[in-house]
Design a protein around this motif. Structure first.
Motif, PDB file in Angstrom:
ATOM      1  N   VAL A 294      12.752  50.246  59.744  1.00 34.59           N
ATOM      2  CA  VAL A 294      13.200  50.371  58.343  1.00 34.59           C
ATOM      3  C   VAL A 294      13.268  52.455  58.372  1.00 34.59           C
ATOM      4  CG1 VAL A 294      10.836  50.856  57.316  1.00 34.59           C
ATOM      5  CG2 VAL A 294      13.276  50.482  55.697  1.00 34.59           C
ATOM      6  N   SER A 295      14.491  52.634  57.185  1.00 36.22           N
ATOM      7  CA  SER A 295      14.774  53.655  57.016  1.00 36.22           C
ATOM      8  C   SER A 295      16.173  54.339  56.147  1.00 36.22           C
ATOM      9  CB  SER A 295      15.499  54.844  57.967  1.00 36.22           C
ATOM     10  OG  SER A 295      16.539  54.176  58.743  1.00 36.22           O
ATOM     11  N   LYS A 296      15.931  55.316  55.093  1.00 37.23           N
ATOM     12  CA  LYS A 296      16.662  55.115  54.201  1.00 37.23           C
ATOM     13  C   LYS A 296      17.298  56.900  53.848  1.00 37.23           C
ATOM     14  CE  LYS A 296      17.071  53.497  49.253  1.00 37.23           C
ATOM     15  NZ  LYS A 296      18.103  55.075  48.693  1.00 37.23           N
ATOM     16  N   GLU A 297      18.532  56.618  54.455  1.00 41.23           N
ATOM     17  CA  GLU A 297      18.802  58.277  54.235  1.00 41.23           C
ATOM     18  C   GLU A 297      18.683  59.291  53.075  1.00 41.23           C
ATOM     19  OE1 GLU A 297      18.719  59.604  57.510  1.00 41.23           O
ATOM     20  OE2 GLU A 297      19.171  57.624  58.335  1.00 41.23           O
ATOM     21  N   LYS A 298      18.569  60.368  52.399  1.00 42.58           N
ATOM     22  CA  LYS A 298      18.269  60.992  51.942  1.00 42.58           C
ATOM     23  C   LYS A 298      19.902  61.870  51.426  1.00 42.58           C
ATOM     24  CE  LYS A 298      17.821  65.886  51.109  1.00 42.58           C
ATOM     25  NZ  LYS A 298      17.675  67.868  50.833  1.00 42.58           N
ATOM     26  N   PRO A 299      19.435  61.250  49.833  1.00 46.77           N
ATOM     27  CA  PRO A 299      20.934  60.969  48.689  1.00 46.77           C
ATOM     28  C   PRO A 299      21.410  62.727  49.054  1.00 46.77           C
ATOM     29  CG  PRO A 299      18.909  60.187  47.560  1.00 46.77           C
ATOM     30  CD  PRO A 299      18.426  60.282  49.150  1.00 46.77           C
ATOM     31  N   VAL A 313      24.232  57.896  47.625  1.00 46.70           N
ATOM     32  CA  VAL A 313      22.709  57.629  47.603  1.00 46.70           C
ATOM     33  C   VAL A 313      23.000  56.221  48.984  1.00 46.70           C
ATOM     34  CG1 VAL A 313      20.393  56.064  46.820  1.00 46.70           C
ATOM     35  CG2 VAL A 313      21.656  57.301  45.541  1.00 46.70           C
ATOM     36  N   PRO A 314      22.391  56.351  49.698  1.00 48.50           N
ATOM     37  CA  PRO A 314      22.559  55.599  51.099  1.00 48.50           C
ATOM     38  C   PRO A 314      21.570  54.295  51.000  1.00 48.50           C
ATOM     39  CG  PRO A 314      22.306  57.883  51.617  1.00 48.50           C
ATOM     40  CD  PRO A 314      22.482  58.242  51.004  1.00 48.50           C
ATOM     41  N   LYS A 315      22.393  53.513  51.811  1.00 50.17           N
ATOM     42  CA  LYS A 315      21.486  52.459  51.354  1.00 50.17           C
ATOM     43  C   LYS A 315      20.733  51.821  52.758  1.00 50.17           C
ATOM     44  CE  LYS A 315      23.227  47.637  53.045  1.00 50.17           C
ATOM     45  NZ  LYS A 315      24.257  46.373  53.370  1.00 50.17           N
ATOM     46  N   VAL A 316      19.299  51.756  52.409  1.00 50.92           N
ATOM     47  CA  VAL A 316      18.809  51.320  53.214  1.00 50.92           C
ATOM     48  C   VAL A 316      18.463  50.118  54.715  1.00 50.92           C
ATOM     49  CG1 VAL A 316      17.920  49.034  52.352  1.00 50.92           C
ATOM     50  CG2 VAL A 316      15.888  50.328  53.003  1.00 50.92           C
ATOM     51  N   GLN A 317      17.728  50.790  56.069  1.00 54.46           N
ATOM     52  CA  GLN A 317      18.967  50.555  57.159  1.00 54.46           C
ATOM     53  C   GLN A 317      17.422  49.486  57.880  1.00 54.46           C
ATOM     54  OE1 GLN A 317      21.901  52.588  59.649  1.00 54.46           O
ATOM     55  NE2 GLN A 317      20.494  53.789  58.929  1.00 54.46           N
ATOM     56  N   ARG A 318      17.266  48.987  58.463  1.00 57.25           N
ATOM     57  CA  ARG A 318      16.298  47.798  59.213  1.00 57.25           C
ATOM     58  C   ARG A 318      16.728  47.296  60.594  1.00 57.25           C
ATOM     59  NH1 ARG A 318      12.035  46.929  56.311  1.00 57.25           N
ATOM     60  NH2 ARG A 318      13.067  46.790  53.329  1.00 57.25           N
ATOM     61  N   ASP A 319      15.864  47.961  61.941  1.00 54.28           N
ATOM     62  CA  ASP A 319      15.718  47.603  62.775  1.00 54.28           C
ATOM     63  C   ASP A 319      17.105  48.473  63.569  1.00 54.28           C
ATOM     64  OD1 ASP A 319      13.627  46.549  63.189  1.00 54.28           O
ATOM     65  OD2 ASP A 319      14.228  44.772  62.185  1.00 54.28           O
ATOM     66  N   SER A 320      17.417  49.723  63.256  1.00 51.44           N
ATOM     67  CA  SER A 320      18.479  50.645  63.191  1.00 51.44           C
ATOM     68  C   SER A 320      18.746  51.569  64.446  1.00 51.44           C
ATOM     69  CB  SER A 320      18.525  51.202  61.781  1.00 51.44           C
ATOM     70  OG  SER A 320      18.034  52.532  61.782  1.00 51.44           O
ATOM     71  N   THR A 321      19.939  51.902  64.623  1.00 53.49           N
ATOM     72  CA  THR A 321      19.360  53.175  65.828  1.00 53.49           C
ATOM     73  C   THR A 321      21.200  53.752  65.710  1.00 53.49           C
ATOM     74  OG1 THR A 321      19.829  53.162  68.036  1.00 53.49           O
ATOM     75  CG2 THR A 321      21.445  51.522  67.595  1.00 53.49           C
ATOM     76  N   GLY A 322      20.747  54.664  65.623  1.00 49.39           N
ATOM     77  CA  GLY A 322      22.253  55.592  65.202  1.00 49.39           C
ATOM     78  C   GLY A 322      22.108  56.177  64.836  1.00 49.39           C
ATOM     79  N   ILE A 323      23.696  56.631  64.549  1.00 50.12           N
ATOM     80  CA  ILE A 323      24.249  57.574  62.846  1.00 50.12           C
ATOM     81  C   ILE A 323      24.703  56.108  62.304  1.00 50.12           C
ATOM     82  CG2 ILE A 323      23.969  59.459  64.254  1.00 50.12           C
ATOM     83  CD1 ILE A 323      26.934  59.643  64.391  1.00 50.12           C
ATOM     84  N   THR A 324      24.774  57.250  60.725  1.00 49.67           N
ATOM     85  CA  THR A 324      25.148  55.763  60.039  1.00 49.67           C
ATOM     86  C   THR A 324      26.575  55.610  59.147  1.00 49.67           C
ATOM     87  OG1 THR A 324      24.387  57.248  57.625  1.00 49.67           O
ATOM     88  CG2 THR A 324      23.177  56.134  58.272  1.00 49.67           C
ATOM     89  N   TRP A 325      27.369  57.240  59.845  1.00 50.69           N
ATOM     90  CA  TRP A 325      28.831  57.550  60.309  1.00 50.69           C
ATOM     91  C   TRP A 325      29.376  56.711  60.991  1.00 50.69           C
ATOM     92  CZ3 TRP A 325      29.523  62.052  62.928  1.00 50.69           C
ATOM     93  CH2 TRP A 325      28.244  62.838  63.043  1.00 50.69           C
TER      94      TRP A 325
END
Length: 646
Positions: A294-299, A313-325
């Motif tokens: 679980v991760s939640k990137e910084k606003p 405010v980025p969205k919470v991610q679960r079981d994620s890999t790589g960059i959000t963008w």
């Protein structure tokens, strides 16, 4: 000097210290070892750096379709104060360079001063291959792009952190704390004969790199001067090419993409990183998780297409890999600046608390804030965001910030200092398990990102605990809780603090937990189903004797304590180091103390005895090898792959 970084495993190199100050000159053997490394052209052994995929090809200019084609419009919104430097593409580069160099000159040596700075780049391109924009980042300086995505701000040049050099200590990065870099693209250009085309980010704790796209080489050590030691850092949501870890003793990279990575040293950890080295701890010392649970990137602050300030405010991610963008903009929610109270140094805690009571979010502009009454966050979804490492200092023994049992709160980008009168805690999340309003949830967790605690350092400070987590489903992302080992107000009976982090809530996840020098347990975790990915610890230096640092028949206090009744807990990549310079004969029974029930699992542990001072008898629960002062100087190191069984 070579024009490319050395590619040799430095895991045997000692960590330098002398006297009471933790981050200082190396033992001579270590200095000679690293000096030989950086002045030679030795090639790494074949197994020192796992084979990696080639670095991706990326654009050299703004990639996001909303990025302005010409000069950015003037920023519209509140005045962020004199400590914020807004840079726009239409400003003459010579003028920009002079302003940035002046900030660096003020901040590079300002380890405990009150100055704070945020350097914000409006969307556009800065510098060129022929005339790069290159500058240094000192203490208490945030450098950030104001685009919606990293491709909206492009720097042709470098944004560097270099070693600090003096006659007594040589050149090291062990004190390079409290600065940050985020939300922009760097095309490395320019540099000296030693540093051509390389981004230097030679930092230690509390110096995160987030949402950064480096199209060329990156080094986490300054190999142009020696002995080049650095100690512990954090990268998230970033895309990098070839990375030289070098003398970085421990590091966490999360949810990113790398082309290559060299050197493992003591403890290199990757979670959800594309291109990361394969799991191989302890030979070499890579801990690799394919995803982040679980991760939640910084606003972050940005300018929209009309030049208006907003906070994303980025969205919470679960079981994620790589960059959000990777495939477009980071998913999440955009908030207008009108929904924030913009605090400025000099604003009273009473005034700030009144705005929170009205349901406003908080944006702390750079500066130091005296907090003489607790700030209460009671509304779900509140964002509390600091610019330029804004610092809240406890006064009158208060807890500076408390978050109620509400969901989806973000507390980010702050430094929180203890004051001379002892506080029970510096940040408290939730009121614990009791009937009442619904708190942080799996779907909508509260998150704490890039928040750093200090007990002493700039002045005398005292607090029983730095961070208390009572809420469930909290995400702790890059936390440094530090009982100061140097600076002002330092001593066993001066900057008193029992425990750094206490976690009572269930389902709490920590990614990047740095906790150091507390006088009893550094971390106490009694909540169920807790998870820590990367833990870095140093035990207290300054216990006067064994009688002052023991409880019952147990010598010292473990760095990481999981409560006796906890049934399920996971820790990946835990490091604990001892250096008892006041009494080098001190022993610690074990660095990790956990219940043995099959549901509590520890993986990839390392313990170190530093510079001939202090002994750790076991890794965990009386199991694992010991580390004792090395009679030849430097450090002794031991590893334990897993506990209780692999």
């Amino acid at each position: 000097m070579p024009t490319t970084p050395p590619q040799r495993d430095l895991s045997a190199d000692p960590r330098p210290r002398t006297g009471r100050v933790r981050r200082r000159a190396a033992a001579l053997v270590g200095a000679l070892a690293l000096s030989a490394l950086v002045t030679s052209s030795l090639v790494a052994p074949a197994d020192a750096t796992p084979v990696q995929p080639a670095a991706p090809v990326r654009p050299s200019g703004p990639a996001h379709p909303s990025a302005p084609a010409g000069p950015s419009p003037a920023a519209k919104g509140p005045d962020l104060g004199a400590n914020v430097t807004l840079v726009t593409p239409d400003q003459p580069q010579d003028e920009v360079q002079a302003r940035l160099d002046a900030i660096a000159a003020r901040q590079i040596g300002n380890q405990f001063g009150p100055e704070r700075d945020a350097i914000l780049f409006a969307p556009g391109t800065y510098g060129s291959a022929d005339k790069p924009l290159a500058f240094q980042v000192g203490y208490y300086t945030e450098v950030a792009g104001l685009g919606r995505d990293p491709g909206d701000v492009v720097i042709n040049g470098t944004i560097n952190v270099a070693n600090q050099c003096d006659a007594a200590s040589g050149c090291i990065a062990l004190n390079n704390f409290w600065r940050s870099l985020s939300n922009l693209t760097i095309n490395p250009a320019g540099g000296t004969s030693c540093t051509p085309g390389t981004e230097f980010w030679a930092v230690s704790q509390a110096a995160p790199m987030r949402r950064v796209d480096v199209t060329g080489a990156t080094t986490l050590m300054d190999y142009c001067t020696g002995p080049s030691y650095a100690s512990g850092g954090f990268i998230a949501d970033s895309r990098l090419g070839a990375v030289t870890n070098g003398s970085q003793q421990q590091w966490l990279t999360r949810n990113s993409t790398v082309g290559t990575w060299s050197n493992a040293v003591w403890n290199q950890t990757f979670a959800g990183v594309q291109g990361a080295p394969a799991q191989s701890f302890p030979d070499p010392q890579y801990t690799t998780l394919p995803t982040t649970p679980v991760s939640k990137e910084k606003p972050y602050l940005y300018l929209d297409a009309r030049g208006r300030y907003r906070v994303f405010v980025p969205k919470v991610q679960r079981d994620s890999t790589g960059i959000t963008w990777a495939n477009g903009s980071t998913p999440g929610t955009s908030l207008p600046i009108s929904r924030f109270f913009v605090a400025r140094p000099g604003d009273s805690a009473k005034k700030i608390e009144r705005q929170l009571a009205k349901g406003r979010n908080l944006l702390f502009t750079p500066g130091v804030y005296g907090i003489d009454r607790t700030l209460h966050v009671r509304r779900a979804g509140t964002v509390v965001l600091g610019l330029g490492l804004a610092t809240l200092t406890a006064e009158k023994g208060v807890t500076p910030l408390e978050v109620a049992d509400v969901a989806g709160v973000d507390v980010a980008g702050l430094t929180i200092d203890a004051g001379a009168k002892s506080s029970k805690a510096l940040l408290v999340l939730g009121q614990g398990h009791r009937k009442g309003p619904k708190g942080s949830t799996k779907r909508n967790p509260t998150a704490v990102q890039d928040v750093f605690f200090r007990i002493g350092g700039p002045h005398v400070g005292r607090a029983r605990t730095s961070l208390v987590v009572n809420s469930d489903h909290v995400v702790l992302d890059d936390i440094w809780a530090w009982r100061a080992d140097h600076g002002e107000g330092v001593g066993w009976t001066v900057n008193t603090a029992a425990t750094g982090v206490v976690v009572k809530g269930d389902d709490v996840t920590a990614t990047g937990l740095f906790v150091e020098h507390y006088q009893r347990y550094n971390v106490v975790w009694t909540g169920e189903r807790g998870r820590t990915i990367f833990f870095q610890n140093e035990l207290p230096y300054d216990a006067p004797d064994q009688a002052a640092w023991r409880h019952g028949s147990t010598l010292g206090w473990a760095a990481y304590k999981v409560g006796d009744k906890v049934r399920h807990h996971d820790l990946w990549a835990g490091g604990s180091y001892i250096y008892t310079n006041v009494d080098p004969t001190l022993h610690l029974t074990q660095s990790f103390e956990v219940p043995e029930n099959g549901g509590v699992r520890l993986r990839d542990l390392v313990i170190v005895s530093l510079n001939q001072a202090g002994t750790i008898d076991h890794v965990v629960n009386g199991v694992g090898p010991s580390v004792a002062p090395n009679p030849l100087g430097g450090s002794s190191i031991a590893y334990l792959r897993c506990f209780p069984v692999c």
